[in-house]
Design a protein around this motif. Structure first.
Motif, PDB file in Angstrom:
ATOM      1  N   ASN A  73     -14.437  -4.290   9.645  1.00 42.65           N
ATOM      2  CA  ASN A  73     -15.643  -4.654  10.389  1.00 42.65           C
ATOM      3  C   ASN A  73     -15.331  -5.674  11.481  1.00 42.65           C
ATOM      4  N   GLY A  74     -14.194  -5.484  12.131  1.00 42.25           N
ATOM      5  CA  GLY A  74     -13.804  -6.310  13.259  1.00 42.25           C
ATOM      6  C   GLY A  74     -13.015  -7.555  12.929  1.00 42.25           C
ATOM      7  N   GLU A  75     -12.972  -7.935  11.646  1.00 44.95           N
ATOM      8  CA  GLU A  75     -12.285  -9.161  11.245  1.00 44.95           C
ATOM      9  C   GLU A  75     -10.890  -8.846  10.695  1.00 44.95           C
ATOM     10  N   PRO A  76      -9.859  -9.612  11.088  1.00 43.25           N
ATOM     11  CA  PRO A  76      -8.511  -9.364  10.566  1.00 43.25           C
ATOM     12  C   PRO A  76      -8.444  -9.615   9.066  1.00 43.25           C
ATOM     13  N   VAL A  77      -7.833  -8.668   8.348  1.00 45.21           N
ATOM     14  CA  VAL A  77      -7.724  -8.791   6.886  1.00 45.21           C
ATOM     15  C   VAL A  77      -6.316  -8.500   6.373  1.00 45.21           C
ATOM     16  N   GLY A  78      -5.353  -8.242   7.283  1.00 43.60           N
ATOM     17  CA  GLY A  78      -4.003  -7.983   6.805  1.00 43.60           C
ATOM     18  C   GLY A  78      -3.143  -7.262   7.818  1.00 43.60           C
ATOM     19  N   SER A  79      -2.045  -6.723   7.324  1.00 44.14           N
ATOM     20  CA  SER A  79      -1.071  -6.080   8.198  1.00 44.14           C
ATOM     21  C   SER A  79      -0.275  -5.045   7.404  1.00 44.14           C
ATOM     22  N   SER A  80       0.232  -4.044   8.119  1.00 39.93           N
ATOM     23  CA  SER A  80       1.117  -3.049   7.502  1.00 39.93           C
ATOM     24  C   SER A  80       2.029  -2.482   8.588  1.00 39.93           C
ATOM     25  N   SER A  81       3.218  -2.037   8.189  1.00 41.67           N
ATOM     26  CA  SER A  81       4.209  -1.608   9.180  1.00 41.67           C
ATOM     27  C   SER A  81       4.841  -0.267   8.819  1.00 41.67           C
ATOM     28  N   ILE A  82       5.373   0.371   9.845  1.00 42.54           N
ATOM     29  CA  ILE A  82       6.173   1.591   9.694  1.00 42.54           C
ATOM     30  C   ILE A  82       7.569   1.263  10.199  1.00 42.54           C
ATOM     31  N   TYR A  83       8.594   1.614   9.428  1.00 46.51           N
ATOM     32  CA  TYR A  83       9.971   1.277   9.805  1.00 46.51           C
ATOM     33  C   TYR A  83      10.936   2.173   9.036  1.00 46.51           C
ATOM     34  N   ASP A  84      12.230   1.875   9.154  1.00 45.66           N
ATOM     35  CA  ASP A  84      13.273   2.689   8.510  1.00 45.66           C
ATOM     36  C   ASP A  84      13.057   4.170   8.821  1.00 45.66           C
ATOM     37  N   ILE A  85      12.903   4.441  10.114  1.00 46.43           N
ATOM     38  CA  ILE A  85      12.578   5.792  10.577  1.00 46.43           C
ATOM     39  C   ILE A  85      13.858   6.587  10.807  1.00 46.43           C
ATOM     40  N   SER A  86      13.896   7.798  10.271  1.00 52.10           N
ATOM     41  CA  SER A  86      15.021   8.702  10.506  1.00 52.10           C
ATOM     42  C   SER A  86      14.495   9.974  11.162  1.00 52.10           C
ATOM     43  N   ASP A  87      14.830  10.158  12.438  1.00 50.23           N
ATOM     44  CA  ASP A  87      14.402  11.369  13.127  1.00 50.23           C
ATOM     45  C   ASP A  87      15.029  12.610  12.496  1.00 50.23           C
ATOM     46  N   PHE A  88      16.309  12.516  12.160  1.00 51.38           N
ATOM     47  CA  PHE A  88      17.024  13.672  11.616  1.00 51.38           C
ATOM     48  C   PHE A  88      16.440  14.105  10.276  1.00 51.38           C
ATOM     49  N   HIS A  89      16.151  13.130   9.407  1.00 46.93           N
ATOM     50  CA  HIS A  89      15.642  13.455   8.074  1.00 46.93           C
ATOM     51  C   HIS A  89      14.118  13.502   8.013  1.00 46.93           C
ATOM     52  N   ARG A  90      13.471  13.209   9.140  1.00 50.26           N
ATOM     53  CA  ARG A  90      12.005  13.224   9.223  1.00 50.26           C
ATOM     54  C   ARG A  90      11.394  12.352   8.119  1.00 50.26           C
ATOM     55  N   SER A  91      11.879  11.119   8.056  1.00 49.36           N
ATOM     56  CA  SER A  91      11.407  10.215   7.004  1.00 49.36           C
ATOM     57  C   SER A  91      11.083   8.844   7.608  1.00 49.36           C
ATOM     58  N   LEU A  92      10.278   8.084   6.889  1.00 49.90           N
ATOM     59  CA  LEU A  92       9.921   6.735   7.305  1.00 49.90           C
ATOM     60  C   LEU A  92       9.450   5.963   6.090  1.00 49.90           C
ATOM     61  N   GLU A  93       9.331   4.664   6.272  1.00 46.89           N
ATOM     62  CA  GLU A  93       8.813   3.815   5.211  1.00 46.89           C
ATOM     63  C   GLU A  93       7.566   3.097   5.698  1.00 46.89           C
ATOM     64  N   ILE A  94       6.591   2.961   4.817  1.00 45.53           N
ATOM     65  CA  ILE A  94       5.412   2.141   5.063  1.00 45.53           C
ATOM     66  C   ILE A  94       5.525   0.932   4.152  1.00 45.53           C
ATOM     67  N   GLY A  95       5.440  -0.252   4.749  1.00 53.21           N
ATOM     68  CA  GLY A  95       5.590  -1.449   3.932  1.00 53.21           C
ATOM     69  C   GLY A  95       5.246  -2.707   4.703  1.00 53.21           C
ATOM     70  N   HIS A  96       5.746  -3.848   4.200  1.00 49.27           N
ATOM     71  CA  HIS A  96       5.345  -5.153   4.738  1.00 49.27           C
ATOM     72  C   HIS A  96       3.817  -5.228   4.781  1.00 49.27           C
ATOM     73  N   THR A  97       3.198  -4.653   3.757  1.00 50.48           N
ATOM     74  CA  THR A  97       1.742  -4.567   3.709  1.00 50.48           C
ATOM     75  C   THR A  97       1.173  -5.724   2.902  1.00 50.48           C
ATOM     76  N   TRP A  98       0.174  -6.379   3.444  1.00 50.18           N
ATOM     77  CA  TRP A  98      -0.511  -7.428   2.707  1.00 50.18           C
ATOM     78  C   TRP A  98      -1.959  -7.527   3.176  1.00 50.18           C
ATOM     79  N   TYR A  99      -2.794  -8.015   2.270  1.00 51.06           N
ATOM     80  CA  TYR A  99      -4.213  -8.181   2.574  1.00 51.06           C
ATOM     81  C   TYR A  99      -4.677  -9.558   2.100  1.00 51.06           C
TER      82      TYR A  99
END
Length: 198
Positions: A73-99
């Protein structure tokens, strides 16, 4: 199959907004976080140390990584990231998530995961979305189990945490295209438990 092109996410669902994380967001996030928020992270992160916290924000957008600010509802409540990306293997990680503490255990995390995993598998055609956490992080493990992510096991003494002077065991989870329909259904079911229709 189209090229694997991972980008920042800009999306809104049920009052939850995900947008690219920027350096100017650091003070906003610092105000709503505490050192306890980052107790399971690999390095010391102190929201009361301006330079330290700005570095953490900038690291979320290092080459090959995409950090996101999460608002409710417009107010910051946390963060999350996408990283460890491999184009060849078509994979990624979602993490560094906190609320913020008041949003843990609510519909927020299922909504965020519905958006981010859905984007990865349905739009980018990822073959593997990885999630991992400290084996001591019971709330995080409980949340991922509740959302029907595939539990893959624990890597013992996986990482050394110098700020805590201990070796971390890491628990791995994943979502792949074959189980995405089941996970998606469970995410929506979990969201609807809070009286929110998707």
């Amino acid at each position: 199959m189209p090229p694997f092109q991972v980008t920042n996410i800009t999306a809104e669902l049920a009052g939850v907004t995900i947008e690219p994380l920027k350096p100017e967001h650091a003070p906003l996030l610092a105000q709503i976080s505490t050192p306890e928020t980052f107790q399971h992270y690999l390095t010391r992160i102190d929201p009361h140390d301006e330079d330290n916290f700005l570095k953490w924000v900038n690291d979320r957008n290092a080459p090959g990584s995409f950090g996101h600010l999460i608002r409710l509802n417009g107010e910051p409540v946390g963060s999350s990231s996408i990283y460890d990306i491999s184009d060849f293997h078509r994979s990624l990680e979602i993490g560094h998530t906190w609320y913020t503490p008041d949003q843990r255990g609510t519909a927020l995390n299922p909504i965020v995961k519905l958006i981010m995993i859905g984007k990865a598998i349905e739009d980018w055609r990822a073959m593997r979305v990885q999630l991992k956490t400290d084996a001591r992080n019971e709330p995080s493990i409980k949340a991922m189990r509740k959302l029907a992510f595939r539990e893959e096991g624990i890597l013992k003494n996986h990482l050394y945490l110098p700020h805590q002077e201990r070796w971390r065991d890491t628990m791995f989870f994943s979502v792949t295209p074959d189980i995405w329909p089941q996970v998606r259904w469970r995410l929506i079911e979990r969201i609807e438990e809070f009286g929110i229709s998707i």
